[in-house]
Write an enzyme that holds these catalytic residues in place. Structure first.
Site, PDB file in Angstrom:
ATOM      1  CG  HIS B  65     -21.127  10.838 -34.655  1.00 11.99           C
ATOM      2  ND1 HIS B  65     -19.813  10.593 -34.353  1.00 11.99           N
ATOM      3  CD2 HIS B  65     -21.360  12.124 -34.305  1.00 11.99           C
ATOM      4  CE1 HIS B  65     -19.268  11.688 -33.821  1.00 11.99           C
ATOM      5  NE2 HIS B  65     -20.189  12.630 -33.781  1.00 11.99           N
ATOM      6  NE  ARG B  67     -23.818   6.636 -33.045  1.00  9.23           N
ATOM      7  CZ  ARG B  67     -23.107   7.526 -32.369  1.00  9.23           C
ATOM      8  NH1 ARG B  67     -21.776   7.479 -32.384  1.00  9.23           N
ATOM      9  NH2 ARG B  67     -23.709   8.440 -31.653  1.00  9.23           N
ATOM     10  CG  HIS B 182     -14.824  16.645 -29.149  1.00 13.61           C
ATOM     11  ND1 HIS B 182     -16.141  16.275 -29.094  1.00 13.61           N
ATOM     12  CD2 HIS B 182     -14.424  16.758 -27.854  1.00 13.61           C
ATOM     13  CE1 HIS B 182     -16.519  16.165 -27.818  1.00 13.61           C
ATOM     14  NE2 HIS B 182     -15.495  16.454 -27.048  1.00 13.61           N
ATOM     15  CG  ASP B 308     -22.310  16.194 -32.668  1.00 20.52           C
ATOM     16  OD1 ASP B 308     -21.915  15.080 -33.068  1.00 20.52           O
ATOM     17  OD2 ASP B 308     -22.063  16.631 -31.520  1.00 20.52           O
TER      18      ASP B 308
END
Lengths: 318, 439
Positions: B65, B67, B182, B308
């Site tokens: 991730h 962001r 997910h 992750d």
């Protein structure tokens, strides 16, 4: 015997510490029976009662305990503070700390909030209930009340009835009572009893009749009405019929059962009025003991010793 | 164009060719030009001596991730890609749950372009399955792929609607990309904040049962079987999920799976003390689950490791446990944690670990890399598999510090990472300057 900076839960306390707390509460009971209910034990100490969740009994009980020990107190509640402006817990605490306080008594909706606060400020922190985790002073006052009426905790069979999953009272009772040698059980709808709770050293009863058959003491928990809305139980009526403690069920018990309830009660749901108001109910004794227990906690965390408790409360307020 | 480089004297481990030997590696024009003993250095402008170190295909992370856009104070595409190369990763796949989400071709193009501009690890965008990650309307998946998306996912949120899931998994077959799932049944996880078990009971925190993961994975596997679409299960954390995936693979379902370093290294005991650095979703599970996912990685039931990597600003984690966000950073600790847990402990040999960090994930997402075959991209990691170092989050290149490994000793540290033949990260100079033992 040393008490730490904080009281966040009974899980962390030894049997000896718990007994010392109960023993210190004994002499403090008498202060509340005096015409002038004040001793100078905490004179000059500043205590903040920081209540993020609504509470009447616990907050008032703490406040009486503080005032009767001559502390200066300030109450902050969730609805009338910067909490509603979105200030974080750590910022609120640091700001209070900057005004030089000595102790914080906190009620908070999140488990672990008391420990979180305790690790971040040098003041003493007393947990007045954190989420579903612990409510240590409630556990202590329950134990003091049981001891008053049964002489000892050790060997007693004590069943906690109701919503165990969401109850901080249940957890504090389980830790405290098992440490003092009681046999502890829980009973409630399976949707409200955590899987694997046996690993905390308790029995589980599926039916309240079995619990009543077994127990010397019942600690009946308040059923939060939002549990029904969230679908944990189908209706209050059904809850009362299958899990409520009624006089007819109690009359079938093989022995007199001491009845505790942390309040506030839903009469006719988890407890029938005849039980709440009956001869075996010690619910109001719990409330009276609550003030003494909280005095003991305040006194010990402020640096008092068990040996000096009797002398300390004998001092006259100036 | 990068300069030709000869990496000499290292232990070259390339699972894609079954190589584990002391060889020289020649990189020319951003490609692997040769691998062998005693390669000539005559035309080479740079020779790097890496005796005592391991030379391997750059690591590939299917699950990070970054962001950006939206939360650039937590991580940017550039800072995340820079943290990646510091951790030995030469390719990372950026999940679409940014603000706004990566659910249209322009957003996909933005992530790609920012990744290229930064010039650290290669950044591959993962496109959203549904518009706005709302789980309702399918995105223009073909357009996303044309713009550079290498997979689709609504990561962070499960695709709840089984009908949407079916249509997505059918549709992706045309574009030859995987669906990254997910997998979580939100009814069973019920706003939980940690693993449901004795620890959650003691702490009074709302639990997420294993079944929240298992039930969703079982459904996803059945839909993959129905549609023939390529399913990749993100962050497998339970023993039940391992058995479901094992059975699905045995039936020939197109399913692969990843595990994170933290789910192999930690149990829910790490949450005691209400440590928000141990709060992630899926949550840290029991010791039996940790043991099962480690074994599954060894057996190949779980195909690869992904971090992750989920950066959060410190003030967001400095909160009551209930209110802290899920997720931890992982790019800069993955190699040291996995090596410690799986290789030093004797569960896997180093070559097998590299396969699961490099070749396998590249294969799953159809990425170049994960190999040192002649003609492959010159994406290379050089690391010391024996160096013991203390994880100090304040030294991270990531903008965020949220890790449960702070203060722990990790084993194995990256010395140099080459992307496209260029040194994107190097501590070679520092190593030469520092006496042994104080690095």
């Amino acid at each position: 015997m040393e008490f730490g900076k904080d009281l966040t839960g009974l899980e962390e306390l030894s049997k000896e510490h718990i007994i010392a707390l109960l023993d210190v509460a004994e002499p403090f009971k008498e202060i509340s029976e005096r015409a002038i209910k004040k001793v100078p034990v905490l004179r000059g100490k500043t205590i903040v009662n920081l209540f993020y969740e609504p509470s009447t009994r616990t907050r008032v009980s703490f406040e009486f305990a503080e005032k009767r020990l001559s502390a200066d107190t300030v109450n902050i509640t969730g609805s009338s503070s910067s909490i509603v402006k979105g200030e974080s817990l750590v910022d609120t605490a640091r700001n209070l700390e900057a005004m030089r306080i000595d102790m914080v008594v906190m009620r908070h909706g999140s488990s672990g909030a008391a420990q979180f606060l305790a690790e971040r400020i040098p003041s003493n922190v007393i947990n007045a209930g954190d989420g579903q985790h612990e409510h240590p002073t409630q556990g202590l006052l329950d134990m003091l009340t049981i001891r008053d009426h049964r002489g000892t905790i050790e060997g007693l069979k004590i069943c906690i009835v109701g919503d165990i999953s969401h109850s901080r009272v249940a957890r504090s009772n389980i830790w405290g009572l098992t440490k003092l040698g009681a046999e502890v059980a829980v009973c409630g709808p399976p949707t409200l009893v955590p899987h694997g709770i046996e690993e905390l050293g308790v029995h589980v009863f599926k039916r309240v009749e079995e619990a009543i058959e077994w127990a010397d003491v019942l600690n009946i928990l308040r059923l939060q009405l939002e549990r029904m809305e969230a679908g944990y139980i189908p209706s209050l009526r059904e809850y009362n019929r299958f899990f409520g403690v009624s006089i007819s069920r109690l009359e079938r018990a093989p022995r007199d059962i001491l009845i505790l309830h942390p309040g506030p009660m839903n009469r006719g749901v988890e407890i029938d009025s005849h039980v709440a108001d009956g001869p075996h109910s010690v619910i109001l004794n719990q409330v009276t003991n609550g003030v003494a227990v909280r005095m003991a906690v305040l006194y010990l965390l402020a640096g008092g010793t068990p040996e000096r408790a009797e002398a300390a409360k004998g001092e006259k307020a100036q | 164009m990068s300069r030709p480089m000869l990496i000499r004297g290292g232990r070259v481990i390339d699972p894609s060719q079954g190589i584990d030997d002391h060889l020289d590696l020649l990189l020319v024009g951003g490609r692997v030009a040769g691998l062998g003993q005693g390669l000539q250095a005559s035309d080479v402008s740079e020779v790097v001596d890496v005796a005592g170190l391991v030379v391997a295909p750059g690591l590939v992370d299917l699950h990070v991730h970054l962001r950006e856009p939206g939360d650039e104070h937590k991580e940017t595409i550039a800072s995340g890609a820079r943290a990646a190369v510091a951790g030995g990763f030469t390719s990372i796949c950026a999940m679409p749950n940014t603000r706004p989400p990566i659910d249209d071709p322009a957003a996909v193009g933005f992530v790609r372009a920012e990744g290229e501009r930064a010039g650290f690890a290669r950044v591959y965008p993962v496109g959203a399955v549904s518009v706005g990650l709302k789980g309702e309307e399918m995105t223009e998946i073909g357009e996303l792929v044309a713009a550079g998306a290498i997979a689709v996912s609504d990561d962070g949120r499960p695709v709840h609607d089984s009908g949407l899931l079916r249509r997505t998994m059918e549709y992706i077959v045309a574009f030859d990309i995987p669906y990254f799932s997910h997998s979580e049944d939100l009814g069973l996880s019920a706003q939980g904040v940690m693993n449901e078990g004795p620890v959650s009971t003691a702490l009074g925190l709302r639990g997420i049962p294993n079944a929240a993961e298992d039930a969703a994975i079982a459904r996803d596997v059945l839909v993959a079987e129905l549609t023939g679409g390529q399913l990749h299960i993100l962050h497998v954390a339970t023993r039940g999920a391992v058995e479901i995936i094992r059975a699905a693979k045995a039936r020939g379902v197109r399913v692969t799976a990843e595990v994170t370093p933290h789910h192999m290294a930690l149990t829910d005991e790490a949450v005691r003390g209400y440590d928000t650095a141990a709060k992630m979703n899926p949550p840290l599970r029991s010791a039996a689950d940790v043991s099962a996912v480690r074994d599954a990685l060894v057996e190949g039931v779980i195909d690869c490791i992904a971090t992750d990597h989920a950066p959060h600003h410190y003030e967001d984690k400095e909160r009551e446990f209930d209110f802290a966000p899920f997720g931890i950073v992982g790019l800069e600790t993955a190699l040291g944690v996995c090596n410690r847990e799986m290789v030093v402990s004797g569960r896997l040999d180093l070559s097998e670990l590299i396969a699961r960090l490099s070749c396998k994930p590249a294969e799953i997402a159809g990425l170049e890399g994960g190999s040192l075959k002649e003609g492959s991209p010159a994406d290379v990691v050089v690391f010391d598999p024996n160096e013991r170092w203390i994880c100090r989050p304040e030294k991270f290149l990531s903008l965020s510090r949220n890790t449960p490994f702070a203060g722990q000793e990790l084993v194995g540290r990256v010395v140099m990472t080459l992307v496209d033949g260029r040194p994107a990260f190097s501590s070679l100079g520092d190593r030469e300057a520092a006496p042994a033992g104080v690095r």
